[in-house]
Design a protein around this motif. Structure first.
Motif, PDB file in Angstrom:
ATOM      1  N   SER A  30       0.829  -1.208   0.000  1.00  0.00           N
ATOM      2  CA  SER A  30       0.000   0.000   0.000  1.00  0.00           C
ATOM      3  C   SER A  30       0.867   1.265   0.000  1.00  0.00           C
ATOM      4  O   SER A  30       0.442   2.312  -0.480  1.00  0.00           O
ATOM      5  CB  SER A  30      -1.004   0.000   1.159  1.00  0.00           C
ATOM      6  OG  SER A  30      -0.337  -0.255   2.366  1.00  0.00           O
ATOM      7  N   LYS A  43      -8.065 -14.844 -11.617  1.00  0.00           N
ATOM      8  CA  LYS A  43      -9.205 -13.973 -11.928  1.00  0.00           C
ATOM      9  C   LYS A  43     -10.291 -14.108 -10.866  1.00  0.00           C
ATOM     10  O   LYS A  43     -10.924 -13.124 -10.484  1.00  0.00           O
ATOM     11  CB  LYS A  43      -9.777 -14.336 -13.305  1.00  0.00           C
ATOM     12  CG  LYS A  43      -8.835 -14.026 -14.452  1.00  0.00           C
ATOM     13  CD  LYS A  43      -8.673 -12.527 -14.622  1.00  0.00           C
ATOM     14  CE  LYS A  43      -7.853 -12.184 -15.844  1.00  0.00           C
ATOM     15  NZ  LYS A  43      -7.613 -10.733 -15.955  1.00  0.00           N
ATOM     16  N   GLU A  79      -9.198 -12.329  -7.692  1.00  0.00           N
ATOM     17  CA  GLU A  79      -9.315 -10.881  -7.952  1.00  0.00           C
ATOM     18  C   GLU A  79     -10.780 -10.447  -7.797  1.00  0.00           C
ATOM     19  O   GLU A  79     -11.078  -9.446  -7.140  1.00  0.00           O
ATOM     20  CB  GLU A  79      -8.863 -10.652  -9.401  1.00  0.00           C
ATOM     21  CG  GLU A  79      -8.361  -9.271  -9.748  1.00  0.00           C
ATOM     22  CD  GLU A  79      -7.909  -9.243 -11.225  1.00  0.00           C
ATOM     23  OE1 GLU A  79      -7.033 -10.062 -11.597  1.00  0.00           O
ATOM     24  OE2 GLU A  79      -8.463  -8.440 -11.994  1.00  0.00           O
ATOM     25  N   ALA A  80     -11.680 -11.234  -8.383  1.00  0.00           N
ATOM     26  CA  ALA A  80     -13.105 -10.912  -8.305  1.00  0.00           C
ATOM     27  C   ALA A  80     -13.614 -11.013  -6.871  1.00  0.00           C
ATOM     28  O   ALA A  80     -14.427 -10.201  -6.423  1.00  0.00           O
ATOM     29  CB  ALA A  80     -13.896 -11.842  -9.220  1.00  0.00           C
ATOM     30  N   ILE A 115     -11.886 -10.528  -4.136  1.00  0.00           N
ATOM     31  CA  ILE A 115     -11.346  -9.429  -3.333  1.00  0.00           C
ATOM     32  C   ILE A 115     -12.003  -8.100  -3.716  1.00  0.00           C
ATOM     33  O   ILE A 115     -12.388  -7.310  -2.859  1.00  0.00           O
ATOM     34  CB  ILE A 115      -9.803  -9.350  -3.491  1.00  0.00           C
ATOM     35  CG1 ILE A 115      -9.154 -10.563  -2.809  1.00  0.00           C
ATOM     36  CG2 ILE A 115      -9.252  -8.046  -2.906  1.00  0.00           C
ATOM     37  CD1 ILE A 115      -7.691 -10.762  -3.137  1.00  0.00           C
ATOM     38  N   GLU A 116     -12.153  -7.882  -5.020  1.00  0.00           N
ATOM     39  CA  GLU A 116     -12.656  -6.585  -5.478  1.00  0.00           C
ATOM     40  C   GLU A 116     -14.182  -6.544  -5.603  1.00  0.00           C
ATOM     41  O   GLU A 116     -14.751  -5.478  -5.814  1.00  0.00           O
ATOM     42  CB  GLU A 116     -12.028  -6.243  -6.836  1.00  0.00           C
ATOM     43  CG  GLU A 116     -10.515  -6.112  -6.741  1.00  0.00           C
ATOM     44  CD  GLU A 116      -9.883  -5.727  -8.069  1.00  0.00           C
ATOM     45  OE1 GLU A 116     -10.623  -5.441  -9.024  1.00  0.00           O
ATOM     46  OE2 GLU A 116      -8.642  -5.713  -8.129  1.00  0.00           O
ATOM     47  N   ASP A 146     -17.809  -6.606  -7.166  1.00  0.00           N
ATOM     48  CA  ASP A 146     -18.324  -6.225  -8.485  1.00  0.00           C
ATOM     49  C   ASP A 146     -17.391  -5.272  -9.216  1.00  0.00           C
ATOM     50  O   ASP A 146     -17.428  -5.175 -10.436  1.00  0.00           O
ATOM     51  CB  ASP A 146     -19.709  -5.578  -8.340  1.00  0.00           C
ATOM     52  CG  ASP A 146     -20.733  -6.614  -7.890  1.00  0.00           C
ATOM     53  OD1 ASP A 146     -20.446  -7.814  -8.062  1.00  0.00           O
ATOM     54  OD2 ASP A 146     -21.781  -6.214  -7.355  1.00  0.00           O
ATOM     55  N   ARG A 147     -16.539  -4.585  -8.454  1.00  0.00           N
ATOM     56  CA  ARG A 147     -15.613  -3.640  -9.077  1.00  0.00           C
ATOM     57  C   ARG A 147     -14.635  -4.314 -10.037  1.00  0.00           C
ATOM     58  O   ARG A 147     -14.030  -3.692 -10.882  1.00  0.00           O
ATOM     59  CB  ARG A 147     -14.793  -2.919  -7.990  1.00  0.00           C
ATOM     60  CG  ARG A 147     -15.527  -1.788  -7.289  1.00  0.00           C
ATOM     61  CD  ARG A 147     -14.662  -1.264  -6.144  1.00  0.00           C
ATOM     62  NE  ARG A 147     -14.369  -2.319  -5.176  1.00  0.00           N
ATOM     63  CZ  ARG A 147     -13.178  -2.583  -4.664  1.00  0.00           C
ATOM     64  NH1 ARG A 147     -12.135  -1.871  -5.025  1.00  0.00           N
ATOM     65  NH2 ARG A 147     -13.009  -3.549  -3.776  1.00  0.00           N
ATOM     66  N   SER A 148     -14.450  -5.610  -9.854  1.00  0.00           N
ATOM     67  CA  SER A 148     -13.430  -6.294 -10.655  1.00  0.00           C
ATOM     68  C   SER A 148     -13.802  -6.312 -12.137  1.00  0.00           C
ATOM     69  O   SER A 148     -12.926  -6.397 -12.994  1.00  0.00           O
ATOM     70  CB  SER A 148     -13.243  -7.725 -10.162  1.00  0.00           C
ATOM     71  OG  SER A 148     -14.328  -8.531 -10.581  1.00  0.00           O
ATOM     72  N   GLN A 162     -14.916  -8.618 -13.731  1.00  0.00           N
ATOM     73  CA  GLN A 162     -14.605  -9.912 -14.324  1.00  0.00           C
ATOM     74  C   GLN A 162     -15.869 -10.683 -14.658  1.00  0.00           C
ATOM     75  O   GLN A 162     -16.850 -10.620 -13.924  1.00  0.00           O
ATOM     76  CB  GLN A 162     -13.777 -10.763 -13.347  1.00  0.00           C
ATOM     77  CG  GLN A 162     -12.442 -10.188 -12.981  1.00  0.00           C
ATOM     78  CD  GLN A 162     -11.505 -10.044 -14.170  1.00  0.00           C
ATOM     79  OE1 GLN A 162     -11.720 -10.647 -15.208  1.00  0.00           O
ATOM     80  NE2 GLN A 162     -10.500  -9.202 -14.028  1.00  0.00           N
TER      81      GLN A 162
END
Lengths: 208, 208
Positions: A36, A113, A116-117, A119-120, A122-124, A126
């Protein structure tokens, strides 16, 4: 001088290397990289990994990146120590390499992928279903393979299995867990490899 | 009994293996798989590669898939024949593995997406620019690396370079060729590896 592993406890690549070091019973210094704060993009870190990503390994003058290259280096260097992770027979080694490459080429991308989805959210952006389908078709091939041998490369645990640990750990903790139910051999294999003491140590530090 | 390579002249994985066989001066029988007739999805072919894709290699009783696993098998089996494609020193081998994994993890996916888009045109639905950017950032790292050594793994051509041949061949023949202009070391490296007689033979049969 102890090996230095630069990484984060949440990075799947770092976890892969940690699991390998624990299996080999090799002492190492874990150096947490502050993502970060952008520490991985500083010139000092770029000198360790030109892609500015974790993990990286320092062994005296040798600096390596790419988690799967690091595990192979460790497994070869400490051949006689801890768990033997590499097949000796050339044909068995070739078969191990096939399944290591399968993980690299077919399992890793949809898994990455999906994580990533997760963790993020809907923002992802993907298309999650696409990657779920890909991963399910890979697990179908594994199910068949694991009817032939207890582990992917043969009758013992090798890097071909170890490289899957972060991915299988993630799958077990998500709805994808249901995928194991129709695939008894994959389920038994996952239960086996995820309960290895080396992995349990890594998983205890993982935030996911 | 000669090695049997199952593949197609247009598959980048098949081309990778062909290049390796020519470098090693190993005789092999090329068996063309009829993809449009669905031959790769027949039970007979699935027994060779459970993912139903080319290439696959048969060497007597041994059957292997995944192009990069096949090249490593060939390079090890024919160690004393043709071009030596594997570093002997453990640290040099580790560095070779880093760059082989870089190709596998970072270069291959955007390259595969671009070739898919080139073949299918607008039907591919690919966000081409995204993959172009990814590949350009990989080439930036290669440019830096190739200021330090003539080839990716060190001072001689190895599998780390060979694995890039189909991709670099494709890039040279597209607008991406412009990418080489600002990257003189990548350009010199590409010109060098693409002019190797083993690759020239493969490229002569490639439809792209």
């Amino acid at each position: 001088m102890a090996l230095k592993l630069y990484g984060t406890v949440s990075s799947d690549g770092t976890q892969r290397v940690q699991a390998c070091l624990h299996e080999k019973e090799v002492d190492f210094e874990f150096i947490s990289v502050n993502i970060s704060a952008g520490e991985h993009k500083t010139p000092r870190f770029i000198a360790r990994n030109p892609f500015g990503e974790v993990p990286a390994l320092e062994d005296g003058d040798v600096t390596l990146f790419e988690s799967r290259a690091i595990t192979q280096y460790i497994a070869n260097k400490y051949e006689g120590k801890g768990t033997d992770l590499i097949m000796k027979d050339p044909i068995q080694l070739a078969i191990q390499t096939v399944w290591m490459d399968t993980e690299n080429q077919r399992f890793d991308q949809p898994f990455s992928k999906l994580i990533e989805a997760a963790i993020e959210g809907d923002r992802s952006g993907q298309d999650v279903r696409q990657y779920e389908k890909k991963l399910e078709s890979v697990l179908d091939v594994y199910e068949q393979r694991l009817t032939e041998s207890k582990y992917l490369a043969g009758d013992r645990f090798t890097l071909a299995d170890l490289h899957h640990l972060p991915g299988m750990h993630f799958l077990r903790s998500t709805k994808a867990k249901g995928w194991f139910q129709g695939r008894p051999h994959v389920r038994a294999w996952a239960a086996d490899i995820l309960s290895r003491p080396a992995w349990v140590k890594v998983a205890a530090m993982s935030p996911w």
